[in-house]
Write a protein that holds these residues in place. Sequence first.
Motif, PDB file in Angstrom:
ATOM      1  N   SER A 133       0.806  -1.225   0.000  1.00 41.32           N
ATOM      2  CA  SER A 133       0.000   0.000   0.000  1.00 41.32           C
ATOM      3  C   SER A 133       0.836   1.271   0.000  1.00 41.32           C
ATOM      4  O   SER A 133       0.332   2.341  -0.341  1.00 41.32           O
ATOM      5  CB  SER A 133      -0.924   0.006   1.225  1.00 41.32           C
ATOM      6  N   PHE A 134       2.089   1.163   0.424  1.00 38.67           N
ATOM      7  CA  PHE A 134       2.951   2.341   0.447  1.00 38.67           C
ATOM      8  C   PHE A 134       4.090   2.129  -0.543  1.00 38.67           C
ATOM      9  O   PHE A 134       4.887   1.208  -0.355  1.00 38.67           O
ATOM     10  CB  PHE A 134       3.539   2.564   1.851  1.00 38.67           C
ATOM     11  N   LYS A 156       8.124   9.687  -0.491  1.00 37.91           N
ATOM     12  CA  LYS A 156       6.769  10.055  -0.064  1.00 37.91           C
ATOM     13  C   LYS A 156       6.078   8.889   0.639  1.00 37.91           C
ATOM     14  O   LYS A 156       5.414   9.061   1.661  1.00 37.91           O
ATOM     15  CB  LYS A 156       5.927  10.468  -1.281  1.00 37.91           C
ATOM     16  N   GLY A 157       6.231   7.703   0.058  1.00 36.78           N
ATOM     17  CA  GLY A 157       5.604   6.514   0.625  1.00 36.78           C
ATOM     18  C   GLY A 157       6.142   6.212   2.010  1.00 36.78           C
ATOM     19  O   GLY A 157       5.388   5.903   2.949  1.00 36.78           O
ATOM     20  N   LYS A 158       7.465   6.329   2.144  1.00 36.89           N
ATOM     21  CA  LYS A 158       8.089   6.030   3.437  1.00 36.89           C
ATOM     22  C   LYS A 158       7.706   7.075   4.491  1.00 36.89           C
ATOM     23  O   LYS A 158       7.505   6.741   5.662  1.00 36.89           O
ATOM     24  CB  LYS A 158       9.610   5.957   3.272  1.00 36.89           C
ATOM     25  N   GLU A 159       7.588   8.325   4.051  1.00 37.20           N
ATOM     26  CA  GLU A 159       7.171   9.381   4.989  1.00 37.20           C
ATOM     27  C   GLU A 159       5.741   9.132   5.477  1.00 37.20           C
ATOM     28  O   GLU A 159       5.444   9.272   6.665  1.00 37.20           O
ATOM     29  CB  GLU A 159       7.247  10.750   4.299  1.00 37.20           C
ATOM     30  N   ALA A 160       4.888   8.745   4.546  1.00 35.76           N
ATOM     31  CA  ALA A 160       3.488   8.469   4.920  1.00 35.76           C
ATOM     32  C   ALA A 160       3.416   7.286   5.878  1.00 35.76           C
ATOM     33  O   ALA A 160       2.641   7.292   6.848  1.00 35.76           O
ATOM     34  CB  ALA A 160       2.661   8.193   3.668  1.00 35.76           C
ATOM     35  N   PHE A 161       4.238   6.274   5.617  1.00 36.65           N
ATOM     36  CA  PHE A 161       4.241   5.103   6.492  1.00 36.65           C
ATOM     37  C   PHE A 161       4.755   5.476   7.881  1.00 36.65           C
ATOM     38  O   PHE A 161       4.223   5.008   8.898  1.00 36.65           O
ATOM     39  CB  PHE A 161       5.087   3.985   5.889  1.00 36.65           C
ATOM     40  N   GLN A 162       5.779   6.326   7.921  1.00 36.26           N
ATOM     41  CA  GLN A 162       6.344   6.719   9.211  1.00 36.26           C
ATOM     42  C   GLN A 162       5.291   7.420  10.078  1.00 36.26           C
ATOM     43  O   GLN A 162       5.268   7.245  11.305  1.00 36.26           O
ATOM     44  CB  GLN A 162       7.564   7.633   8.989  1.00 36.26           C
ATOM     45  N   ALA A 216      -4.384   9.188   2.881  1.00 34.77           N
ATOM     46  CA  ALA A 216      -2.983   9.272   2.429  1.00 34.77           C
ATOM     47  C   ALA A 216      -2.640   8.089   1.521  1.00 34.77           C
ATOM     48  O   ALA A 216      -2.009   8.264   0.472  1.00 34.77           O
ATOM     49  CB  ALA A 216      -2.048   9.294   3.635  1.00 34.77           C
ATOM     50  N   ILE A 217      -3.080   6.887   1.911  1.00 27.29           N
ATOM     51  CA  ILE A 217      -2.792   5.693   1.090  1.00 27.29           C
ATOM     52  C   ILE A 217      -3.486   5.821  -0.270  1.00 27.29           C
ATOM     53  O   ILE A 217      -2.917   5.506  -1.316  1.00 27.29           O
ATOM     54  CB  ILE A 217      -3.260   4.400   1.798  1.00 27.29           C
ATOM     55  N   ALA A 218      -4.744   6.300  -0.230  1.00 32.62           N
ATOM     56  CA  ALA A 218      -5.510   6.448  -1.472  1.00 32.62           C
ATOM     57  C   ALA A 218      -4.814   7.423  -2.419  1.00 32.62           C
ATOM     58  O   ALA A 218      -4.704   7.173  -3.624  1.00 32.62           O
ATOM     59  CB  ALA A 218      -6.922   6.936  -1.150  1.00 32.62           C
ATOM     60  N   LYS A 219      -4.308   8.517  -1.869  1.00 32.13           N
ATOM     61  CA  LYS A 219      -3.637   9.521  -2.704  1.00 32.13           C
ATOM     62  C   LYS A 219      -2.356   8.952  -3.315  1.00 32.13           C
ATOM     63  O   LYS A 219      -2.075   9.149  -4.497  1.00 32.13           O
ATOM     64  CB  LYS A 219      -3.317  10.755  -1.842  1.00 32.13           C
TER      65      LYS A 219
END
Lengths: 424, 312
Positions: A48-49, A54-60, A345-348
């Motif tokens: 999902s990330f 960007k993906g890692k920041e969202a996951f963090q 955030a995941i959807a975006k």
Amino acid sequence: MRRGVGLTLLAAALSVVVSSCGNGVIDKSTDGVPPAEATGTLRVLLPSFPPSTKGKEAFQKVVDDFHKTYPKMKVEPDFATYKNLNEKMSTSIAAGIPYDVMVTGVGWVQPFASKNIFEDLGKYGVTPDVIKEKSTPALIPAVTYDKKLYAYPLIADARAVALRKSAFREAGLDPSKPPKSLAELKVAAEKLTKRDKDGNVTRSGFDLASATGFRQSFTTFLASTGTPLYVGGEPNFDNKAGLDTLLWIKSMINNVQPYGQTNAAQQPLVLTGEAAMGIVNGGVDCSADGIGQKNCDDLEFFRFDSGKQIEYVGGDLASIGSRSRHKDAAWGFIQTLTKPTTLDAIAKLNKKIPAYKDASNSPQAKSNPLSQFVADGLVYAVNENEVPANWLEMRGNFDIQLTQAVLGQKDPAKVLHNLAGQSR
Amino acid sequence: MSTTLERPALGTPRKVSASKDSRTLLKSQIRTGWALLAPALLHSGIFIVIPVIAVLVLSLTNYSFGDTWAWVGFGNYADLFRDVDFQASLWHTVLYAIVVIPISMAISLAVAIGLNQKIRGLSFFRTAFYIPTVTATVAVATIWLWIYNPGSGLANGFLSLFGFAPNRWLADPATALPSLMVVGIWQGLGTKVIIYLAALQGVSRDLLESSEIDGANRWQKFANVTWPAIGPVQFFVLITSIVGTFQVFDLVYVMTQGGPGSETRVLVMDIYQNAFQDLKLGYASAETVIMMIVIAVFIGVGRLLQKADAND
């Protein structure tokens, strides 16, 4: 005697090595331990990330939020893709260090639940009513096995059909009246197909989005005739509707679209102008960084309807590993993942729709016309439906054998009969 | 004064001592031998013997990463012989090996003979031929994906100069496997060329000169001196080529994923699919055992051909 001592020493050394390795990798169970006291490593596998900054920041951010409840738990992510999801899961099981949280897609839950790899979420209060109330009801069959729920939806991967208004007008077709049935689609696609003087297709009339296999497109077109692929795990395609659908796909390939057509960016061909009409994913970037506003304005979206209006919907589904030693923490992590802000955030990040109630009003749906269209159409959701326990095997079988039928290497009727026989 | 040399009165103990020394030395040598062998044996035991036994045992079960499994005897093997994907994969692998091995060996030998001459830029050519071998297969496959791209690829661009219509190389069932064979042949040249080159440089100059004095022409020199001299190397190249072609996977995985349909599905790809995508580890293990047997048969045939060649 000396040999005996030597062997004993060797055995002792080996057991020390083995046990020390074991202690290093396998945590003590934290189930029942108060969240603030729980310590260990929560291993999370999720596609999902994206593994980008960007993906890692969202996951963090998710991890930081999770740490508010479980401050001492370490979270170890594995940013997988759908392509390598199975091998990551199987190798982790074989290595004896299975993941605690596993995010998979439609069609994964039943096979893994049947192998007792996923935990029944009933014990955490997840019921069909809860999903109906808080999430996407269309995904209930995808998370259900043997009347129990084994996953919680995160995002919906909905697909629609798009057409190029300019191409329609150029071909003398009315873009405000899109073709919806299989027969109409074929007629329009043939008119929209452009060829060079040698007869080679230079612009496809319709993109079936099936470069690597026809499983999903067959499922989608079949469902648009009101025929789900499986009903209660039993095949429902070895019939006239199935054969007509397969023959229709066969009549389209190398007619309105060359087999295997794709572009380097893996973008839907209708968005890049390489096809006049075609299947699209659940979002489009209309900014200058994406396809641009002018291109976006040239697009019209619609759904297949050959007797039943449908929208193919996959999704990211979060499960707990049955061999996890941190099941409570894993559920805590899933609860963090399913907070609306996280789902947005995941959807975006994935250009998909958050799987929460009223997704039509989500920021992602409001951000572009395609996401809004597919979010509004979740009530028409279809997918492979209630797949059999050997679906992981059947996925590949479908892709290979349907391709063989479409390319004229095998008899379509025999292919469907064979696939039905292999489903169990 | 006379000097008499007397036999030592206690000759026997000396003999015993010598024999004892010899036995001690032998024991010491044996111990040293085992000590030196130990790392290799340990490595083989852990990484070859145990996995082979594990594969044999797993092949008799229906293990699929779940909690439960059962013995199925030879059920997996029986299923394999009814499995059309397995049959297709086996056939594609055998076909790939039959085409790629002789062609790549012949081209490599020809190139090695060329590189064994005193020509300009020898180092450059040797390096150029070896580069594909040291390049990661994924990178090689990516380059070839572009070459085979139906729209903008080099292959169609080049052929269009001669008026040929564009081909959908990897997407066309008729050309997909041959297209992969071309890449396989090209990629395998480097190693074979280096081995052949070393062998050619080891061919006796005396024999070559003698045959020249006897009036042998170039072909006769090659057939009667060079060819027999490089026989053992031929066998080595053959064996490594058989093993290499039967294990082809990364090329297929990156370029075609076994498609279109199952036109380029090879044995290792099928094993990977069954084990890690379909999660049928028992079934995949049975397939691995069959692959080992097929490789052994091919090596056996190669050995027979080599013997027949040597007898000739």
